[in-house]
Design an enzyme around this catalytic site. Structure first.
Site, PDB file in Angstrom:
ATOM      1  N   ALA A 237      78.595  75.541 -33.543  1.00 21.68           N
ATOM      2  CA  ALA A 237      77.344  75.491 -32.765  1.00 21.68           C
ATOM      3  C   ALA A 237      77.416  74.330 -31.787  1.00 21.68           C
ATOM      4  O   ALA A 237      76.515  73.492 -31.708  1.00 21.68           O
ATOM      5  CB  ALA A 237      76.143  75.344 -33.696  1.00 21.68           C
TER       6      ALA A 237
ATOM      7  N   ILE B 134      79.763  75.470 -26.271  1.00 21.22           N
ATOM      8  CA  ILE B 134      80.169  76.850 -25.971  1.00 21.22           C
ATOM      9  C   ILE B 134      79.444  77.830 -26.892  1.00 21.22           C
ATOM     10  O   ILE B 134      78.925  78.862 -26.447  1.00 21.22           O
ATOM     11  CB  ILE B 134      81.707  77.000 -26.105  1.00 21.22           C
ATOM     12  CG1 ILE B 134      82.396  76.212 -24.989  1.00 21.22           C
ATOM     13  CG2 ILE B 134      82.114  78.476 -26.080  1.00 21.22           C
ATOM     14  CD1 ILE B 134      83.908  76.253 -25.018  1.00 21.22           C
TER      15      ILE B 134
ATOM     16  N   ALA C 194      83.842  68.704 -16.628  1.00 21.72           N
ATOM     17  CA  ALA C 194      84.425  68.847 -15.304  1.00 21.72           C
ATOM     18  C   ALA C 194      84.137  67.627 -14.429  1.00 21.72           C
ATOM     19  O   ALA C 194      85.030  67.103 -13.748  1.00 21.72           O
ATOM     20  CB  ALA C 194      83.874  70.113 -14.644  1.00 21.72           C
TER      21      ALA C 194
ATOM     22  N   HIS D 123      54.425  65.661  -6.548  1.00 22.32           N
ATOM     23  CA  HIS D 123      53.518  66.407  -7.415  1.00 22.32           C
ATOM     24  C   HIS D 123      53.250  67.774  -6.821  1.00 22.32           C
ATOM     25  O   HIS D 123      52.995  67.868  -5.615  1.00 22.32           O
ATOM     26  CB  HIS D 123      52.196  65.658  -7.585  1.00 22.32           C
ATOM     27  CG  HIS D 123      51.199  66.447  -8.374  1.00 22.32           C
ATOM     28  ND1 HIS D 123      51.285  66.575  -9.754  1.00 22.32           N
ATOM     29  CD2 HIS D 123      50.117  67.192  -7.988  1.00 22.32           C
ATOM     30  CE1 HIS D 123      50.296  67.348 -10.179  1.00 22.32           C
ATOM     31  NE2 HIS D 123      49.572  67.735  -9.135  1.00 22.32           N
TER      32      HIS D 123
HETATM   33  P1  FAD Z   1      91.452  72.402 -16.380  1.00 17.67           P
HETATM   34  O1  FAD Z   1      90.234  72.880 -15.705  1.00 17.67           O
HETATM   35  O2  FAD Z   1      91.779  72.969 -17.709  1.00 17.67           O
HETATM   36  O3  FAD Z   1      92.642  72.654 -15.357  1.00 17.67           O
HETATM   37  C1  FAD Z   1      93.966  72.368 -15.671  1.00 17.67           C
HETATM   38  C2  FAD Z   1      94.864  73.229 -14.797  1.00 17.67           C
HETATM   39  O4  FAD Z   1      96.221  72.777 -14.951  1.00 17.67           O
HETATM   40  C3  FAD Z   1      94.873  74.702 -15.187  1.00 17.67           C
HETATM   41  O5  FAD Z   1      94.744  75.493 -14.042  1.00 17.67           O
HETATM   42  C4  FAD Z   1      96.241  74.908 -15.824  1.00 17.67           C
HETATM   43  O6  FAD Z   1      96.741  76.217 -15.661  1.00 17.67           O
HETATM   44  C5  FAD Z   1      97.073  73.911 -15.038  1.00 17.67           C
HETATM   45  N1  FAD Z   1      98.305  73.481 -15.713  1.00 17.67           N
HETATM   46  C6  FAD Z   1      98.439  73.005 -16.970  1.00 17.67           C
HETATM   47  N2  FAD Z   1      99.721  72.645 -17.193  1.00 17.67           N
HETATM   48  C7  FAD Z   1     100.396  72.901 -16.048  1.00 17.67           C
HETATM   49  C8  FAD Z   1     101.749  72.714 -15.636  1.00 17.67           C
HETATM   50  N3  FAD Z   1     102.656  72.137 -16.438  1.00 17.67           N
HETATM   51  N4  FAD Z   1     102.110  73.115 -14.405  1.00 17.67           N
HETATM   52  C9  FAD Z   1     101.195  73.674 -13.563  1.00 17.67           C
HETATM   53  N5  FAD Z   1      99.905  73.832 -13.883  1.00 17.67           N
HETATM   54  C10 FAD Z   1      99.511  73.451 -15.101  1.00 17.67           C
HETATM   55  N6  FAD Z   1      82.327  71.381 -18.212  1.00 17.67           N
HETATM   56  C11 FAD Z   1      81.265  70.950 -17.520  1.00 17.67           C
HETATM   57  O7  FAD Z   1      81.255  69.810 -17.049  1.00 17.67           O
HETATM   58  N7  FAD Z   1      80.175  71.766 -17.304  1.00 17.67           N
HETATM   59  C12 FAD Z   1      80.126  73.017 -17.801  1.00 17.67           C
HETATM   60  O8  FAD Z   1      79.129  73.717 -17.594  1.00 17.67           O
HETATM   61  C13 FAD Z   1      81.230  73.495 -18.548  1.00 17.67           C
HETATM   62  N8  FAD Z   1      81.219  74.743 -19.051  1.00 17.67           N
HETATM   63  C14 FAD Z   1      82.313  75.186 -19.734  1.00 17.67           C
HETATM   64  C15 FAD Z   1      82.277  76.473 -20.265  1.00 17.67           C
HETATM   65  C16 FAD Z   1      83.360  76.955 -20.971  1.00 17.67           C
HETATM   66  C17 FAD Z   1      83.319  78.351 -21.530  1.00 17.67           C
HETATM   67  C18 FAD Z   1      84.520  76.146 -21.118  1.00 17.67           C
HETATM   68  C19 FAD Z   1      85.725  76.673 -21.848  1.00 17.67           C
HETATM   69  C20 FAD Z   1      84.565  74.873 -20.612  1.00 17.67           C
HETATM   70  C21 FAD Z   1      83.458  74.377 -19.924  1.00 17.67           C
HETATM   71  N9  FAD Z   1      83.430  73.079 -19.406  1.00 17.67           N
HETATM   72  C22 FAD Z   1      82.335  72.631 -18.732  1.00 17.67           C
HETATM   73  C23 FAD Z   1      84.572  72.177 -19.560  1.00 17.67           C
HETATM   74  C24 FAD Z   1      85.397  72.154 -18.255  1.00 17.67           C
HETATM   75  O9  FAD Z   1      85.851  73.456 -17.984  1.00 17.67           O
HETATM   76  C25 FAD Z   1      86.580  71.201 -18.405  1.00 17.67           C
HETATM   77  O10 FAD Z   1      86.116  69.924 -18.786  1.00 17.67           O
HETATM   78  C26 FAD Z   1      87.314  71.091 -17.079  1.00 17.67           C
HETATM   79  O11 FAD Z   1      87.782  72.343 -16.642  1.00 17.67           O
HETATM   80  C27 FAD Z   1      88.498  70.123 -17.208  1.00 17.67           C
HETATM   81  O12 FAD Z   1      89.114  70.014 -15.979  1.00 17.67           O
HETATM   82  P2  FAD Z   1      90.667  69.648 -15.850  1.00 17.67           P
HETATM   83  O13 FAD Z   1      90.957  69.661 -14.394  1.00 17.67           O
HETATM   84  O14 FAD Z   1      90.946  68.430 -16.622  1.00 17.67           O
HETATM   85  O15 FAD Z   1      91.442  70.824 -16.581  1.00 17.67           O
HETATM   86  P1  NAD Z   2      82.192  71.291 -29.101  1.00 19.91           P
HETATM   87  O1  NAD Z   2      82.936  70.097 -29.509  1.00 19.91           O
HETATM   88  O2  NAD Z   2      81.056  71.161 -28.166  1.00 19.91           O
HETATM   89  O3  NAD Z   2      81.598  72.019 -30.386  1.00 19.91           O
HETATM   90  C1  NAD Z   2      82.400  72.473 -31.438  1.00 19.91           C
HETATM   91  C2  NAD Z   2      81.496  72.667 -32.650  1.00 19.91           C
HETATM   92  O4  NAD Z   2      82.252  73.326 -33.639  1.00 19.91           O
HETATM   93  C3  NAD Z   2      81.012  71.350 -33.242  1.00 19.91           C
HETATM   94  O5  NAD Z   2      79.623  71.425 -33.460  1.00 19.91           O
HETATM   95  C4  NAD Z   2      81.798  71.244 -34.533  1.00 19.91           C
HETATM   96  O6  NAD Z   2      81.101  70.563 -35.542  1.00 19.91           O
HETATM   97  C5  NAD Z   2      81.999  72.697 -34.879  1.00 19.91           C
HETATM   98  N1  NAD Z   2      83.170  72.963 -35.723  1.00 19.91           N
HETATM   99  C6  NAD Z   2      84.402  72.411 -35.647  1.00 19.91           C
HETATM  100  N2  NAD Z   2      85.229  72.956 -36.570  1.00 19.91           N
HETATM  101  C7  NAD Z   2      84.482  73.883 -37.222  1.00 19.91           C
HETATM  102  C8  NAD Z   2      84.768  74.802 -38.280  1.00 19.91           C
HETATM  103  N3  NAD Z   2      85.976  74.883 -38.806  1.00 19.91           N
HETATM  104  N4  NAD Z   2      83.772  75.603 -38.715  1.00 19.91           N
HETATM  105  C9  NAD Z   2      82.525  75.549 -38.147  1.00 19.91           C
HETATM  106  N5  NAD Z   2      82.217  74.699 -37.158  1.00 19.91           N
HETATM  107  C10 NAD Z   2      83.174  73.889 -36.687  1.00 19.91           C
HETATM  108  O7  NAD Z   2      83.300  72.297 -28.558  1.00 19.91           O
HETATM  109  P2  NAD Z   2      83.168  73.657 -27.781  1.00 19.91           P
HETATM  110  O8  NAD Z   2      81.792  74.189 -27.854  1.00 19.91           O
HETATM  111  O9  NAD Z   2      84.307  74.488 -28.237  1.00 19.91           O
HETATM  112  O10 NAD Z   2      83.433  73.195 -26.294  1.00 19.91           O
HETATM  113  C11 NAD Z   2      84.690  72.595 -25.926  1.00 19.91           C
HETATM  114  C12 NAD Z   2      84.534  71.616 -24.830  1.00 19.91           C
HETATM  115  O11 NAD Z   2      84.144  72.257 -23.626  1.00 19.91           O
HETATM  116  C13 NAD Z   2      83.485  70.582 -25.164  1.00 19.91           C
HETATM  117  O12 NAD Z   2      84.092  69.323 -25.135  1.00 19.91           O
HETATM  118  C14 NAD Z   2      82.457  70.681 -24.105  1.00 19.91           C
HETATM  119  O13 NAD Z   2      82.113  69.434 -23.601  1.00 19.91           O
HETATM  120  C15 NAD Z   2      83.103  71.521 -23.010  1.00 19.91           C
HETATM  121  N6  NAD Z   2      82.053  72.419 -22.528  1.00 19.91           N
HETATM  122  C16 NAD Z   2      81.047  71.869 -21.797  1.00 19.91           C
HETATM  123  C17 NAD Z   2      80.004  72.661 -21.377  1.00 19.91           C
HETATM  124  C18 NAD Z   2      78.903  72.048 -20.594  1.00 19.91           C
HETATM  125  O14 NAD Z   2      79.075  70.945 -20.099  1.00 19.91           O
HETATM  126  N7  NAD Z   2      77.759  72.713 -20.432  1.00 19.91           N
HETATM  127  C19 NAD Z   2      79.960  74.008 -21.710  1.00 19.91           C
HETATM  128  C20 NAD Z   2      80.988  74.520 -22.476  1.00 19.91           C
HETATM  129  C21 NAD Z   2      82.036  73.708 -22.875  1.00 19.91           C
END
Ligand code: FAD
Ligand code: NAD
Length: 475
Positions: A189, A192, A327, A451
């Site tokens: 929970a 994601i 991000a 407001h």
């Molecule tokens: P990434 O976005 O993972 O990018 C890394 C890139 O490097 C990828 O394209 C990968 O293919 C490439 N790469 C890796 N290794 C190599 C290599 N050796 N050679 C060439 N290319 C390579 N964060 C938020 O702040 N707000 C949100 O609302 C949010 N929502 C999310 C929802 C979901 C479902 C998920 C999964 C994540 C979410 N996040 C959110 C988290 C966010 O996506 C990450 O924190 C962010 O993308 C990290 O950015 P990054 O550039 O470090 O890595």
């Molecule tokens: P998260 O760390 O937010 O949550 C994972 C949850 O899974 C935690 O509550 C944890 O206690 C629970 N958990 C871990 N192991 C478990 C198990 N074996 N059984 C049951 N529960 C368990 O991770 P996420 O939701 O996978 O998201 C991954 C990353 O992506 C996060 O770091 C988050 O910051 C980023 N993300 C950010 C946004 C946003 O900014 N709106 C949206 C999506 C993802």
């Protein structure tokens, strides 16, 4: 002779592509290598965030929220909308089109900034050389004065519930469902679990979330966590806390999940299971044996406060290094690395990184929780204001939640701001700016807020810190 650049960035997610653009703005020659491939086999810049994270999830949250409001709220406004239905495939096409526009936009930004976007795999060799293997060609060794590693993260897979890409899926799989599963299980929970659980619940799935921790949203301020738990349970999201999943396996067209909680062994059968238990840094195939870059025990690239690795002139930013996996955190690190490379002074304020959960109500915070401030021993005061007392929130029919501000007793500094309610993700920006400027609570109190606006709730909460709220009784 090998091609040479001032800066080579490996990874074009929000950390890498932003770092590359900023480096180019400094007049440096820059290449950015990325290997991301979408399910249609096409490569795209933007990383997890644009292709399979922030952007597609927000597109689905918006669509599903509108559907939910049409069904449950329009009537209150006097709007009759009968036979409201959702075409999931059309919703998915809209999402894909937004992703395509934005990822294509990065290619355009690279062109305009003169960043050379290279599609393929990057590998760091010794001496700041980078081996680039294009998707359809032979490896080439590039040279750089500086390298920025920005390779991101990947979902954690549980051995007891391995992904099969069909019924047991990661977040990317859950973003791509072509119909709302009848029964959807979610392990975790966290951010994601709650965002994607909300999407499919609004579209008709019966959602059950299994969370290992005893506290709901344990990383949030307790008061906010409790309010969120109340709101989600009202919406029909079933969350089992203290639930330890022991196994999940396919049984025909369903998945059987076994878990234990305070009452003993439990079982739930679902049509699809999303495992969202966190993400881990991704560095597979990134280093030659003699690259010299160190990883910590959890697989993160070891960096200092300025994102410098142990190898001279090699930086690492974003999800592949310590800190929240967000991000905007990665982007700011990319900017910092590029500015430092250009010889400028730069830093990231890790104390003022906002967190936002885009559920309904939204949840957002910056700074310390009340529990953290209490544990620090610093004397503090708090003030809160409920959206139920906000005229704008009432007009919007979104009165659930509150703004809570925690301030230092001694010098009035704002230490933490926590919001659950409409547009919390937008409202938090004021608090981030206040903290960035080390504002006092009085600074917010004396700032004029329009407001009627939701931002007035932030203003009133700041007044409430000193028992001066004007539109709600004080403590
Ligand atoms: P990434 O976005 O993972 O990018 C890394 C890139 O490097 C990828 O394209 C990968 O293919 C490439 N790469 C890796 N290794 C190599 C290599 N050796 N050679 C060439 N290319 C390579 N964060 C938020 O702040 N707000 C949100 O609302 C949010 N929502 C999310 C929802 C979901 C479902 C998920 C999964 C994540 C979410 N996040 C959110 C988290 C966010 O996506 C990450 O924190 C962010 O993308 C990290 O950015 P990054 O550039 O470090 O890595
Ligand atoms: P998260 O760390 O937010 O949550 C994972 C949850 O899974 C935690 O509550 C944890 O206690 C629970 N958990 C871990 N192991 C478990 C198990 N074996 N059984 C049951 N529960 C368990 O991770 P996420 O939701 O996978 O998201 C991954 C990353 O992506 C996060 O770091 C988050 O910051 C980023 N993300 C950010 C946004 C946003 O900014 N709106 C949206 C999506 C993802």
């Amino acid at each position: 002779m090998s091609r040479s650049f001032d800066v080579i960035v490996i990874g074009a997610g929000p950390a890498g592509y932003i770092g590359a653009i900023r480096a180019a703005q400094h007049g440096l020659s820059v290449a950015c290598i990325d290997e991301w491939q979408n399910r249609d086999g096409k490569n795209a810049f933007g990383g997890t965030c644009l292709n399979a994270g922030c952007i597609p999830s927000k597109a689905l949250l918006e669509s599903s929220e509108l559907f939910h409001r049409a069904n449950h709220e329009f009537n209150k406004h006097g709007i009759s909308a009968s036979d409201v239905s959702i075409d999931v495939s059309k919703m998915q096409k809209r999402k894909a089109s937004i992703v395509r526009q934005l990822t294509g936009g990065i290619a355009g930004l690279f062109k305009a900034a003169k960043v050379e976007g290279l599609v393929g795999h990057g590998k760091l060799l010794a001496g700041r050389k980078v081996e680039f293997t294009p998707v359809d060609g032979d490896a080439e060794t590039l040279e750089a004065r500086f390298v920025i590693l920005a390779t991101g993260s990947t979902p954690v897979e549980l051995k007891i519930a391995p992904f099969d890409g069909e019924r047991i899926v990661d977040s990317w799989g859950a973003l791509d469902f072509e119909e709302a599963p009848g029964r959807l299980g979610v392990v975790g929970a966290g951010v994601i679990g709650l965002e994607l659980g909300s999407v499919w619940s609004r579209l008709g799935s019966e959602v059950v979330v299994l969370e290992a921790m005893e506290d709901f949203l344990f990383m949030a301020d307790r008061q906010i966590g409790k309010e969120a738990q109340k709101q989600f349970s009202k919406q029909g999201l079933t969350v089992h806390l203290g639930a330890s999943v022991t196994s999940a396996s396919r049984k025909g067209e369903t998945v059987v999940v076994n878990y234990t909680d305070a009452s003993g062994d439990q079982q739930v059968e679902v049509d699809k299971l999303v495992v969202a238990v966190g993400r881990r840094p991704f560095t597979e195939g990134l280093f030659a044996d003699d690259s010299g870059v160190e990883l910590d025990e959890r697989g993160f690239i070891v960096v200092d406060d300025e994102c410098r690795t142990r190898v001279k002139n090699v930086f690492a930013v974003g999800d592949c290094v310590r800190g929240p996996m967000l991000a905007h955190k990665g982007s700011e690190e990319g900017v910092m690395a590029a500015d430092l490379i250009a010889g400028e002074i730069a830093e990231v304020n890790y104390n003022a990184i906002p967190s936002v959960i885009y559920t309904s109500p939204e949840i957002a915070w910056v700074g310390k929780t009340e529990e953290e401030v209490k544990a620090s021993g610093r004397a503090y005061k708090t003030g809160s204001f409920p959206f139920a007392a906000s005229g704008r929130a009432k007009a919007m029919e979104q009165t659930a939640g509150m703004v809570k501000i925690i301030s230092a007793q001694d010098d009035d500094e704002v230490l933490g701001v926590h919001i659950i309610g409409p547009m919390a993700g937008e409202l938090i920006s004021e608090a981030v700016l206040a903290m960035e400027f080390q504002a006092s609570t009085e600074d917010i109190q004396r700032t004029i807020h329009a407001h009627p606006s939701l931002a007035e709730a932030v203003h009133e909460a700041s007044l409430a810190v000193d028992n001066k709220a004007l539109n709600f009784p004080n403590k």
